[in-house]
Design a protein around this motif. Sequence first.
Motif, short mmCIF file in Angstrom:
data_model
loop_
_atom_site.label_atom_id
_atom_site.label_comp_id
_atom_site.label_asym_id
_atom_site.label_seq_id
_atom_site.Cartn_x
_atom_site.Cartn_y
_atom_site.Cartn_z
N LEU A 79 -8.90 -10.27 -7.72
CA LEU A 79 -9.77 -10.07 -6.56
C LEU A 79 -10.36 -8.67 -6.57
CD1 LEU A 79 -7.62 -11.79 -3.78
CD2 LEU A 79 -9.44 -12.78 -5.18
N LEU A 80 -11.61 -8.57 -6.11
CA LEU A 80 -12.28 -7.29 -5.98
C LEU A 80 -11.85 -6.62 -4.67
CD1 LEU A 80 -15.91 -8.33 -7.03
CD2 LEU A 80 -14.17 -7.24 -8.44
N PRO A 81 -12.10 -5.34 -4.54
CA PRO A 81 -11.79 -4.67 -3.26
C PRO A 81 -12.54 -5.34 -2.11
CG PRO A 81 -12.22 -3.04 -4.96
CD PRO A 81 -12.55 -4.38 -5.56
N GLY A 82 -11.81 -5.72 -1.07
CA GLY A 82 -12.41 -6.38 0.08
C GLY A 82 -12.55 -7.87 -0.06
N GLU A 83 -12.16 -8.47 -1.19
CA GLU A 83 -12.30 -9.92 -1.40
C GLU A 83 -11.11 -10.66 -0.80
OE1 GLU A 83 -13.47 -13.07 -4.97
OE2 GLU A 83 -12.84 -11.02 -5.46
N VAL A 84 -11.38 -11.74 -0.09
CA VAL A 84 -10.34 -12.52 0.59
C VAL A 84 -10.54 -13.99 0.24
CG1 VAL A 84 -9.36 -13.17 2.82
CG2 VAL A 84 -10.27 -10.87 2.49
N ILE A 85 -9.43 -14.69 -0.03
CA ILE A 85 -9.49 -16.12 -0.34
C ILE A 85 -9.56 -16.92 0.96
CG2 ILE A 85 -8.28 -18.07 -1.39
CD1 ILE A 85 -7.06 -16.13 -3.38
N PHE A 86 -10.55 -17.80 1.07
CA PHE A 86 -10.71 -18.65 2.24
C PHE A 86 -9.94 -19.96 2.10
CE2 PHE A 86 -15.03 -16.54 3.12
CZ PHE A 86 -14.43 -15.61 3.95
N CYS A 87 -10.10 -20.62 0.96
CA CYS A 87 -9.44 -21.92 0.75
C CYS A 87 -9.32 -22.18 -0.74
CB CYS A 87 -10.24 -23.05 1.43
SG CYS A 87 -11.99 -23.10 0.97
N SER A 88 -8.44 -23.12 -1.09
CA SER A 88 -8.22 -23.46 -2.50
C SER A 88 -7.73 -24.90 -2.59
CB SER A 88 -7.21 -22.51 -3.14
OG SER A 88 -5.95 -22.62 -2.51
N ALA A 89 -7.84 -25.48 -3.78
CA ALA A 89 -7.39 -26.85 -4.03
C ALA A 89 -6.89 -26.94 -5.46
CB ALA A 89 -8.51 -27.85 -3.78
N ASP A 90 -5.85 -27.77 -5.65
CA ASP A 90 -5.24 -27.93 -6.97
C ASP A 90 -4.53 -29.28 -7.02
OD1 ASP A 90 -4.19 -27.31 -9.49
OD2 ASP A 90 -2.36 -26.50 -8.62
N PRO A 91 -4.71 -30.10 -8.07
CA PRO A 91 -5.53 -29.84 -9.26
C PRO A 91 -6.96 -30.32 -9.07
CG PRO A 91 -4.27 -31.83 -9.58
CD PRO A 91 -3.90 -31.33 -8.21
N VAL A 92 -7.88 -29.64 -9.73
CA VAL A 92 -9.30 -30.01 -9.76
C VAL A 92 -9.73 -30.08 -11.21
CG1 VAL A 92 -11.64 -29.31 -9.16
CG2 VAL A 92 -9.80 -28.98 -7.51
N LEU A 93 -10.46 -31.12 -11.56
CA LEU A 93 -10.93 -31.30 -12.94
C LEU A 93 -12.35 -30.77 -13.06
CD1 LEU A 93 -10.48 -32.49 -15.79
CD2 LEU A 93 -11.44 -34.64 -14.93
N LYS A 94 -12.52 -29.76 -13.91
CA LYS A 94 -13.86 -29.22 -14.18
C LYS A 94 -14.42 -29.91 -15.42
CE LYS A 94 -16.23 -24.91 -15.49
NZ LYS A 94 -16.58 -25.31 -16.87
N HIS A 95 -15.51 -30.65 -15.23
CA HIS A 95 -16.10 -31.41 -16.33
C HIS A 95 -16.93 -30.49 -17.22
CE1 HIS A 95 -14.82 -35.35 -15.17
NE2 HIS A 95 -15.39 -35.27 -13.97
N THR A 96 -16.99 -30.87 -18.49
CA THR A 96 -17.89 -30.19 -19.42
C THR A 96 -19.28 -30.78 -19.29
OG1 THR A 96 -17.38 -31.74 -21.20
CG2 THR A 96 -16.00 -29.77 -21.01
N GLN A 97 -20.24 -30.09 -19.85
CA GLN A 97 -21.63 -30.51 -19.74
C GLN A 97 -22.11 -31.18 -21.01
OE1 GLN A 97 -24.09 -27.28 -18.44
NE2 GLN A 97 -25.99 -28.41 -18.65
N ASP A 98 -21.21 -31.37 -21.97
CA ASP A 98 -21.65 -31.82 -23.29
C ASP A 98 -22.19 -33.25 -23.28
OD1 ASP A 98 -21.00 -29.41 -24.28
OD2 ASP A 98 -19.06 -30.00 -25.09
N ASP A 99 -21.46 -34.18 -22.64
CA ASP A 99 -21.89 -35.57 -22.68
C ASP A 99 -21.33 -36.30 -21.47
OD1 ASP A 99 -19.19 -35.97 -23.28
OD2 ASP A 99 -19.60 -35.84 -25.43
N LEU A 100 -21.39 -37.63 -21.50
CA LEU A 100 -20.94 -38.44 -20.38
C LEU A 100 -19.49 -38.90 -20.52
CD1 LEU A 100 -24.11 -40.67 -19.86
CD2 LEU A 100 -23.34 -38.77 -18.44
N SER A 101 -18.74 -38.31 -21.42
CA SER A 101 -17.35 -38.74 -21.62
C SER A 101 -16.43 -38.24 -20.53
CB SER A 101 -16.85 -38.23 -22.98
OG SER A 101 -16.83 -36.81 -22.99
N GLN A 102 -16.94 -37.41 -19.63
CA GLN A 102 -16.16 -36.90 -18.50
C GLN A 102 -14.93 -36.13 -18.95
OE1 GLN A 102 -17.50 -37.29 -15.31
NE2 GLN A 102 -19.16 -38.00 -16.60
#
Length: 745
Positions: free
Chosen positions: A40-63
């Motif tokens: 975190l940077l100076p003055g940065e505060v976390i508002f909310c979070s979630a886990d687990p989350v799947l981040k998809h790649t952009q390569d193709d439609l294979s998800q």
Amino acid sequence: MLSLGGGGAKSTKPSFVSYVTPEEIKSEKEPPKKEKHPDLLPGEVIFCSADPVLKHTQDDLSQRGIFGTLLCTNFRVSFVSDETPLEEMTQHFKNKLYGENDIPLMCVDNIYGVYDEKKKLITKGMLKNKCPSKMIIHCKDLRVFQFCLTYTKEEDAKKIFQGIAHHCLEPKSLKCVFAFSYAASSSPEVQRSQRTVMFDSKEDWTQEMKRTKANLRIVTENENFEFSMRLPKFFIIPAAVTDEDISKFPGKGLPVWCWSHHSGCAMFKASTLPVPQEDGLMQGYMERMLHAVAHTHLYSLKLEDLSETLPTIQDIQQSYNKFKQFFLIDNSTDFWVSDVKWFSTLENTGWLDIIRQCLQKAVEVVECLEKENTNVLIMEEEGSDLCCVISSLVQIMLDPHFRTLTGFQGLVQKEWVAGCHAFLDRCNHLYQKDKECHSPSPVFLLFLECVWQMVQQHSPAFQFSETYLTVLSDSIHVPIFSTFLFNSAYQRESTMKAEAQHLQRGPLNCPAVWDWSVQFDCKAQELFINPLYADKLKQDKAIRKVPRAKHQRQLSLPSSAFKTPPKKGFFKDETESLKKMLRVKRISRWMASPDSPAAATREFYETWQRRPLDYHGLLLPCLDGPAMRLWMQRYLRWIPEVQILGGGPVAITSMLAELLSQVQDLRRELDMRSCWETEAESLQLRPGPLALTRTSLRLSSSFPFASNRNWTFKPAIPTSLLQSLMVTDRLASQEDETNEVISLV
């Protein structure tokens, strides 16, 4: 044989008995999961979070994708991967403020939700609906992020979705911007490796007048913004303007100095003042302003109303909205579908034509200053949008000082920041929905596009590289720097003072974007320097400059034409009337037909082109259709399908940088052997910023912005296109032999 439910037969029971609880098994196999979050940077505060989350790649439609934690802070949306990172290779270009999986809140353009495999734009009214299965974020720097919320608990998924949408898309107050929290928590010390003139003091303006040998008047009475809140503290006007005229209207119609030519003529800009025919007061005021500009040099003046000859702010916004859609690609299939009609659809957006029109208008102004030796006054409604674009381009074409790194940064400070360009409204940092009061439009990006066109046409004339321009365009949407955060100098000063009083501390110090050490280390900043740039040769004192011939002032009247005759009475009145008629005719001649200026400009460009090219003299862009190119590094850097491994402009630049380095080494060796004395100011051939061509790395054409990935060449062309192109399955399944993994970011 098992019997199901009847006939007196007993159902079988599991015979295995476990004496260990599931909690104990989990504690043995998996260590307790630590809460993951970015640094975190100076003055940065976390508002909310979630886990687990799947981040998809952009390569193709294979998800395919990676699991991790998705967070929203008061500065950014951040994704932290659960995967243990491999041994990192040397990173040449790493931003200190945010990583490749971080999105500054100001950088979020649109958010889409996927409901039952249908993509819908998220608006304010949809936040209370059910949570989408996937969230797609389009960024203003043209990155695309896809987060799958299917594996997340329903409560956490809804919380993170609503939190991100609220903090990114909801209208907010200026005081809620992260820059103030950062300034209040970080060290107030500001260091600059190179001095950039900020034009926030009288001394800066005085020095600029001396540099350009202007003989004008500095206005200091607006230091407390008593005259106008839309003008800077200090500005320069023609000497003939009186104090009464300055205070008569709040900055409207007042000609503000931009730059002076070495011949004595100058360029001014002003906001238009509606002059009703029956209002003699306003008409008299505008007449006096025109007279004041004309008296600056040889009583010559040419006026241009940019609102009549260039696209409007709304036209620029609409064109760019169409243009950027071609680069916000969700997957490979969408890219190949758009590739079928790429050139025709790109041309239909009109974005490249708007760039050409701005460059064309700038060349016309340059012709008036350079060839006709005439004062120029450019005007528009506010005087701080297209006036800033044209005045800045004119100075880059005429003054080599503004083609250096510090000179260019000073130009942006002078014409845009001190010139009160409405960055807050034009960039829509606060996501205001009132279109009448807040008209978002990428005017500053349009200026950078025009500069990039000149850089790619005349690369050796510019000290800064296209990477510098790309990073500068990204920095507009980083809510830390004060440079692009306010609409005017008054708003900047009043807001900073109010926040300092609210926090009960000394004055806040938001860093300027020119403090590049805030974002990058010294090694990365070397990529901002163009290796092909050569410093200007300084002439020996014994060599005297040949006196420059006076300009042939075509289309302008001799200075004696407007001298007041010694006699008074009838002849004086007739002379004044004649002066007005001639002046109106001269002004309208420049604005009359759109064909004649274009033809004259073409002749002016061809005459300049026939002369020996001087990269430290007058510089004009080619305005032909094929010369207007796409800024590939900025717009195509995040699309894997168009990246060329081991090719593109970066490969050519790296090879030229290596050759220049070898030439420099040979010159040094010759100097040592023959004992030649070389001056310190001699032509400096700079080696490449990073000797990447001597390594085994194969650079991507989007360097230094390409992400870490396995380079494959498995096309994801849709089936219909495959059939039309007669591509076999074997060709589609071929991959690159080396499958190199490169770390370039």
